[in-house]
Scaffold this motif. Structure first.
Motif, PDB file in Angstrom:
ATOM      1  N   ASP A  50       0.815  -1.049   0.090  1.00  0.00           N
ATOM      2  CA  ASP A  50       0.000   0.052  -0.155  1.00  0.00           C
ATOM      3  C   ASP A  50       0.751   1.250  -0.051  1.00  0.00           C
ATOM      4  OD1 ASP A  50       0.877  -0.732   2.503  1.00  0.00           O
ATOM      5  OD2 ASP A  50      -0.551   0.749   3.474  1.00  0.00           O
ATOM      6  N   PRO A  53      -2.223   8.122  -0.952  1.00  0.00           N
ATOM      7  CA  PRO A  53      -2.809   8.329  -2.427  1.00  0.00           C
ATOM      8  C   PRO A  53      -2.460   9.676  -2.820  1.00  0.00           C
ATOM      9  CG  PRO A  53      -4.302   8.903  -0.449  1.00  0.00           C
ATOM     10  CD  PRO A  53      -3.001   8.272   0.016  1.00  0.00           C
ATOM     11  N   VAL A  61      -3.890   3.247   0.322  1.00  0.00           N
ATOM     12  CA  VAL A  61      -4.190   2.859  -0.959  1.00  0.00           C
ATOM     13  C   VAL A  61      -3.482   1.437  -1.379  1.00  0.00           C
ATOM     14  CG1 VAL A  61      -5.072   2.824  -3.367  1.00  0.00           C
ATOM     15  CG2 VAL A  61      -5.573   4.878  -1.679  1.00  0.00           C
ATOM     16  N   TYR A 115      -7.340  -1.081   4.357  1.00  0.00           N
ATOM     17  CA  TYR A 115      -6.897   0.123   4.187  1.00  0.00           C
ATOM     18  C   TYR A 115      -8.167   1.290   3.399  1.00  0.00           C
ATOM     19  CZ  TYR A 115      -2.778  -2.420   4.897  1.00  0.00           C
ATOM     20  OH  TYR A 115      -1.936  -3.559   5.355  1.00  0.00           O
ATOM     21  N   GLU A 116      -7.723   2.227   2.846  1.00  0.00           N
ATOM     22  CA  GLU A 116      -8.531   3.411   2.356  1.00  0.00           C
ATOM     23  C   GLU A 116      -9.519   2.704   1.256  1.00  0.00           C
ATOM     24  OE1 GLU A 116     -11.019   6.716   2.604  1.00  0.00           O
ATOM     25  OE2 GLU A 116      -9.505   5.671   4.018  1.00  0.00           O
ATOM     26  N   GLY A 117      -8.709   1.775   0.316  1.00  0.00           N
ATOM     27  CA  GLY A 117      -9.201   1.440  -0.965  1.00  0.00           C
ATOM     28  C   GLY A 117      -8.462   0.948  -1.915  1.00  0.00           C
ATOM     29  N   TYR A 118      -8.858   0.580  -3.176  1.00  0.00           N
ATOM     30  CA  TYR A 118      -7.891   0.033  -4.289  1.00  0.00           C
ATOM     31  C   TYR A 118      -7.457   0.858  -5.092  1.00  0.00           C
ATOM     32  CZ  TYR A 118     -10.455  -4.023  -2.794  1.00  0.00           C
ATOM     33  OH  TYR A 118     -11.117  -5.141  -2.327  1.00  0.00           O
ATOM     34  N   ASP A 119      -5.958   0.889  -5.835  1.00  0.00           N
ATOM     35  CA  ASP A 119      -5.642   1.789  -6.939  1.00  0.00           C
ATOM     36  C   ASP A 119      -6.740   1.573  -8.075  1.00  0.00           C
ATOM     37  OD1 ASP A 119      -4.429   2.169  -9.643  1.00  0.00           O
ATOM     38  OD2 ASP A 119      -2.985   2.894  -8.264  1.00  0.00           O
ATOM     39  N   GLU A 120      -7.366   2.591  -8.533  1.00  0.00           N
ATOM     40  CA  GLU A 120      -8.242   2.577  -9.545  1.00  0.00           C
ATOM     41  C   GLU A 120      -8.091   1.650 -10.699  1.00  0.00           C
ATOM     42  OE1 GLU A 120     -12.359   3.454 -10.629  1.00  0.00           O
ATOM     43  OE2 GLU A 120     -11.375   3.776  -8.659  1.00  0.00           O
TER      44      GLU A 120
END
Length: 245
Positions: A50, A53, A61, A115-120
């Motif tokens: 991770d 961002p 991310v 965590y906060e999310g995924y790489d788009e």
């Protein structure tokens, strides 16, 4: 069916996959589970998966490289590519129809984030499906993935032993399931409905259909909005309204 689960915490999966119907399905050869540690596919010395961002903001991310590499390393059938499922609160709301669709597949790959999310770029260029199990936030995708996997595996041929079990479950018919009773016939003054003890199969079937319909109307009326009611079912609903008045 082959099921691979990409996760940062493989130990979270072992207990559920090694118990009950999930364990039985694997012992029968109906399914093969594999937990894939995302960190083992990171291409940096510290197995970092991770990063902060771009543009700033709270949280971390998941980077694309470990996810793409983990999926690439999984053996796949080129003639029937796997469904690659991202567990994500932004995804399609999971339901029984989706479970039935996934149960027809040969290979499923689940990606569980933290965590906060995924790489788009993971969402845009790797996955085939995005699934959410509800409008709430979990620490990670493992619990959601296990819920989806359990609902899919029990639909595989011969896993439940009784094919009618899956067909009659809540939501499989479009309605909630009817009430169930077992021995004793009387407990603390509460009795099992007489019709269930009558031995009359048609009357029992009709009672169960009616109870399923009325329970759905009471608890989940939204399920009836697109449900194709028979004339008999319409009559039962009408009678229930009259009795309530």
């Amino acid at each position: 069916m082959k099921i691979d689960v990409l996760t940062l915490f493989p130990d979270m999966l072992a207990g559920v996959m090694g118990s009950s119907i999930m364990k039985k399905a694997q012992e029968q050869g109906a399914v093969d589970y594999q937990a894939v540690d995302i960190r083992s596919h990171a291409d940096n010395k510290h197995q970092k998966v991770d990063d902060y961002p771009y543009g700033g903001g709270a949280g971390m991310v998941l980077m694309p490289q470990p996810i793409f590499s983990a999926v690439e390393a999984i053996d796949k059938n080129p003639e029937q590519p796997p469904r690659i499922i991202l567990m994500c609160p932004q995804g399609e709301r999971f339901d029984q129809k989706k479970a039935e669709s996934l149960a027809k597949e040969e290979h499923l790959i689940f990606i569980c984030g933290h965590y906060e999310g995924y790489d788009e770029r993971i969402r845009e260029h790797l996955v085939t499906d995005e699934i959410s199990i509800g409008d709430f936030i979990l620490t990670g995708g493992e619990i959601g993935a296990l819920a989806v996997i359990d609902s899919v595996v029990r639909l595989l041929p011969d896993v439940l032993g009784n094919e009618a079990s899956a067909v009659e479950d809540s939501f499989s018919t479009g309605l909630l399931e009817h009430p169930h009773y077992t021995r004793p016939a009387e407990f603390n003054g509460y009795e099992v409905p007489e019709v269930l003890r009558s031995g009359h199969h048609q009357k029992i079937t009709d009672w169960r259909k009616k109870q399923s319909l009325l329970r759905t109307k009471q608890r989940r009326p939204d399920l009836l909005e697109n449900y194709p009611l028979t004339d008999q079912e319409k009559q039962w609903l009408k009678e229930s309204e009259l009795n309530r008045d």
